[in-house]
Motif scaffolding. Sequence first.
Motif, PDB file in Angstrom:
ATOM      1  N   GLY A 299       0.846  -1.171   0.000  1.00 38.06           N
ATOM      2  CA  GLY A 299       0.000   0.000   0.000  1.00 38.06           C
ATOM      3  C   GLY A 299       0.888   1.229   0.000  1.00 38.06           C
ATOM      4  N   VAL A 300       0.580   2.220  -0.832  1.00 38.05           N
ATOM      5  CA  VAL A 300       1.385   3.432  -0.895  1.00 38.05           C
ATOM      6  C   VAL A 300       0.486   4.642  -0.658  1.00 38.05           C
ATOM      7  N   ILE A 301       1.109   5.742  -0.270  1.00 41.13           N
ATOM      8  CA  ILE A 301       0.336   6.938   0.048  1.00 41.13           C
ATOM      9  C   ILE A 301       0.381   7.944  -1.099  1.00 41.13           C
ATOM     10  N   ALA A 302      -0.687   8.724  -1.186  1.00 46.48           N
ATOM     11  CA  ALA A 302      -0.725   9.934  -2.016  1.00 46.48           C
ATOM     12  C   ALA A 302      -0.808  11.114  -1.067  1.00 46.48           C
ATOM     13  N   GLY A 303      -0.169  12.204  -1.424  1.00 44.85           N
ATOM     14  CA  GLY A 303      -0.194  13.386  -0.570  1.00 44.85           C
ATOM     15  C   GLY A 303       0.903  14.342  -0.955  1.00 44.85           C
ATOM     16  N   GLU A 304       1.342  15.126   0.012  1.00 47.32           N
ATOM     17  CA  GLU A 304       2.411  16.082  -0.267  1.00 47.32           C
ATOM     18  C   GLU A 304       3.251  16.275   0.983  1.00 47.32           C
ATOM     19  N   ALA A 305       4.512  16.615   0.759  1.00 40.29           N
ATOM     20  CA  ALA A 305       5.446  16.821   1.855  1.00 40.29           C
ATOM     21  C   ALA A 305       5.126  18.109   2.594  1.00 40.29           C
ATOM     22  N   VAL A 306       5.166  18.035   3.941  1.00 41.47           N
ATOM     23  CA  VAL A 306       5.014  19.236   4.765  1.00 41.47           C
ATOM     24  C   VAL A 306       6.277  19.481   5.581  1.00 41.47           C
ATOM     25  N   ALA A 307       7.206  18.534   5.533  1.00 48.86           N
ATOM     26  CA  ALA A 307       8.522  18.656   6.167  1.00 48.86           C
ATOM     27  C   ALA A 307       9.426  17.642   5.491  1.00 48.86           C
TER      28      ALA A 307
ATOM     29  N   TRP B 214       4.756  13.723   5.469  1.00 50.99           N
ATOM     30  CA  TRP B 214       3.783  14.040   4.412  1.00 50.99           C
ATOM     31  C   TRP B 214       2.396  14.169   5.029  1.00 50.99           C
ATOM     32  N   LYS B 215       1.585  15.021   4.440  1.00 54.53           N
ATOM     33  CA  LYS B 215       0.152  15.038   4.725  1.00 54.53           C
ATOM     34  C   LYS B 215      -0.493  14.072   3.734  1.00 54.53           C
ATOM     35  N   VAL B 216      -1.237  13.108   4.248  1.00 57.83           N
ATOM     36  CA  VAL B 216      -1.783  12.034   3.415  1.00 57.83           C
ATOM     37  C   VAL B 216      -3.132  12.453   2.836  1.00 57.83           C
ATOM     38  N   ASP B 217      -3.282  12.248   1.524  1.00 57.45           N
ATOM     39  CA  ASP B 217      -4.566  12.491   0.861  1.00 57.45           C
ATOM     40  C   ASP B 217      -5.350  11.196   0.655  1.00 57.45           C
ATOM     41  N   SER B 218      -4.629  10.119   0.355  1.00 57.34           N
ATOM     42  CA  SER B 218      -5.286   8.827   0.155  1.00 57.34           C
ATOM     43  C   SER B 218      -4.254   7.718   0.239  1.00 57.34           C
ATOM     44  N   LEU B 219      -4.747   6.491   0.346  1.00 57.53           N
ATOM     45  CA  LEU B 219      -3.897   5.300   0.348  1.00 57.53           C
ATOM     46  C   LEU B 219      -4.327   4.420  -0.818  1.00 57.53           C
ATOM     47  N   VAL B 220      -3.346   3.919  -1.559  1.00 57.87           N
ATOM     48  CA  VAL B 220      -3.625   3.099  -2.731  1.00 57.87           C
ATOM     49  C   VAL B 220      -3.007   1.727  -2.488  1.00 57.87           C
ATOM     50  N   GLU B 221      -3.830   0.691  -2.563  1.00 55.10           N
ATOM     51  CA  GLU B 221      -3.355  -0.654  -2.239  1.00 55.10           C
ATOM     52  C   GLU B 221      -2.741  -1.320  -3.466  1.00 55.10           C
ATOM     53  N   LYS B 222      -1.457  -1.632  -3.397  1.00 60.16           N
ATOM     54  CA  LYS B 222      -0.721  -2.397  -4.412  1.00 60.16           C
ATOM     55  C   LYS B 222      -0.938  -1.865  -5.828  1.00 60.16           C
ATOM     56  N   PRO B 223      -0.611  -0.602  -6.081  1.00 60.17           N
ATOM     57  CA  PRO B 223      -0.814  -0.052  -7.426  1.00 60.17           C
ATOM     58  C   PRO B 223       0.258  -0.516  -8.397  1.00 60.17           C
ATOM     59  N   ALA B 224      -0.071  -0.522  -9.687  1.00 62.59           N
ATOM     60  CA  ALA B 224       0.963  -0.673 -10.710  1.00 62.59           C
ATOM     61  C   ALA B 224       1.867   0.552 -10.633  1.00 62.59           C
ATOM     62  N   LEU B 225       3.119   0.376 -11.014  1.00 57.55           N
ATOM     63  CA  LEU B 225       4.081   1.475 -10.897  1.00 57.55           C
ATOM     64  C   LEU B 225       3.585   2.722 -11.612  1.00 57.55           C
ATOM     65  N   ALA B 226       2.985   2.544 -12.774  1.00 61.82           N
ATOM     66  CA  ALA B 226       2.512   3.690 -13.550  1.00 61.82           C
ATOM     67  C   ALA B 226       1.393   4.443 -12.841  1.00 61.82           C
ATOM     68  N   ASP B 227       0.680   3.749 -11.965  1.00 63.37           N
ATOM     69  CA  ASP B 227      -0.455   4.361 -11.264  1.00 63.37           C
ATOM     70  C   ASP B 227      -0.115   4.787  -9.839  1.00 63.37           C
ATOM     71  N   ALA B 228       1.084   4.501  -9.392  1.00 62.02           N
ATOM     72  CA  ALA B 228       1.456   4.793  -8.000  1.00 62.02           C
ATOM     73  C   ALA B 228       1.657   6.288  -7.797  1.00 62.02           C
ATOM     74  N   PRO B 229       1.019   6.858  -6.788  1.00 58.69           N
ATOM     75  CA  PRO B 229       1.167   8.292  -6.535  1.00 58.69           C
ATOM     76  C   PRO B 229       2.483   8.659  -5.867  1.00 58.69           C
ATOM     77  N   SER B 230       3.197   7.673  -5.330  1.00 54.56           N
ATOM     78  CA  SER B 230       4.498   7.910  -4.693  1.00 54.56           C
ATOM     79  C   SER B 230       5.203   6.570  -4.585  1.00 54.56           C
ATOM     80  N   ASN B 231       6.407   6.583  -4.038  1.00 55.12           N
ATOM     81  CA  ASN B 231       7.107   5.322  -3.748  1.00 55.12           C
ATOM     82  C   ASN B 231       7.175   5.083  -2.247  1.00 55.12           C
ATOM     83  N   LEU B 232       6.255   5.724  -1.496  1.00 52.04           N
ATOM     84  CA  LEU B 232       6.255   5.621  -0.038  1.00 52.04           C
ATOM     85  C   LEU B 232       5.254   4.551   0.395  1.00 52.04           C
ATOM     86  N   ALA B 233       5.782   3.440   0.895  1.00 50.91           N
ATOM     87  CA  ALA B 233       4.969   2.280   1.232  1.00 50.91           C
ATOM     88  C   ALA B 233       4.673   2.241   2.725  1.00 50.91           C
TER      89      ALA B 233
END
Length: 271
Positions: free
Chosen positions: A166-174, A178-197
């Motif tokens: 599962g990886v997170i979508a969001g943006e860095a605040v420090a 990161w502030k988390v916007d959503s969690l994506v379960e086992k995305p394909a690399l092309a669809d992954a919002p980040s590399n943070l698992a």
Amino acid sequence: MKALIPAAGLGTRFLPATKAQPKEMLLVVDRPAIQYVVEEGLASAADEVVIINSHEKKAIEEHFSPNPELVALLRERGKDAYADMVEYVGNLNVSYVYQEEALGLGHAVRCAAEKTGDEPFYVLLGDVLVPNNKMLPAMQAVSDAHGGASVIAVMPVPDEEVSRFGVIAGEAVADDVWKVDSLVEKPALADAPSNLAVFGRYLLSPRVMELLADVKPGVGGEIQLTDALDAVLKEEEMYALIIDPADGFDTGTVESWLETNNILWKQKQGR
């Protein structure tokens, strides 16, 4: 505040070793894997560790129960160092609830609802060991800085491994938050919002426990903790602490368990 450790799984990847011995009781250097996790929980802001257990895994409860007869025998034989270790582990503040059916991580966490009440709580997955015990206090500091928000630990993973987690979508605040916007379960690399698992350490608000009561079975027909986290994001902020992969050790497969033993043994020997 409680630290929850789900431990009712079957440990199928380790069969036949786990046919009669819980996977959580497999030795990592000099103590069972679950003892590392219990000690980590008690080194945090939690005042008690709650193991979500199976009735079949009595060995876990026996390990954390006092055994004054063994302590007395060891002292009688001049083995005070061993007696101290046995006495120590038998006095750790551990309690138990039971997951009657293996219905997923979210279901396991929900089994401890009466223990957590209306307080925030930690969830510590037993496959991951954090021997330096520093991760939960760091997560607590992030939560305190953001009004008591939920915090999850995440780590960067190589591109070829993104689809395993599962990886997170969001943006860095420090630099490491990161502030988390959503969690994506086992995305394909092309669809992954980040590399943070997601790493296996959670500090969750009481609202997550409430929402788990309404989560429907998801992936694999199980009640997923991720679904409750997605739901709470609609109501509350959530943050992610980026951790150094070297701070945690995976024991979820035979290969990673062996590697963890080797690394921690070398560290114990000062190598």
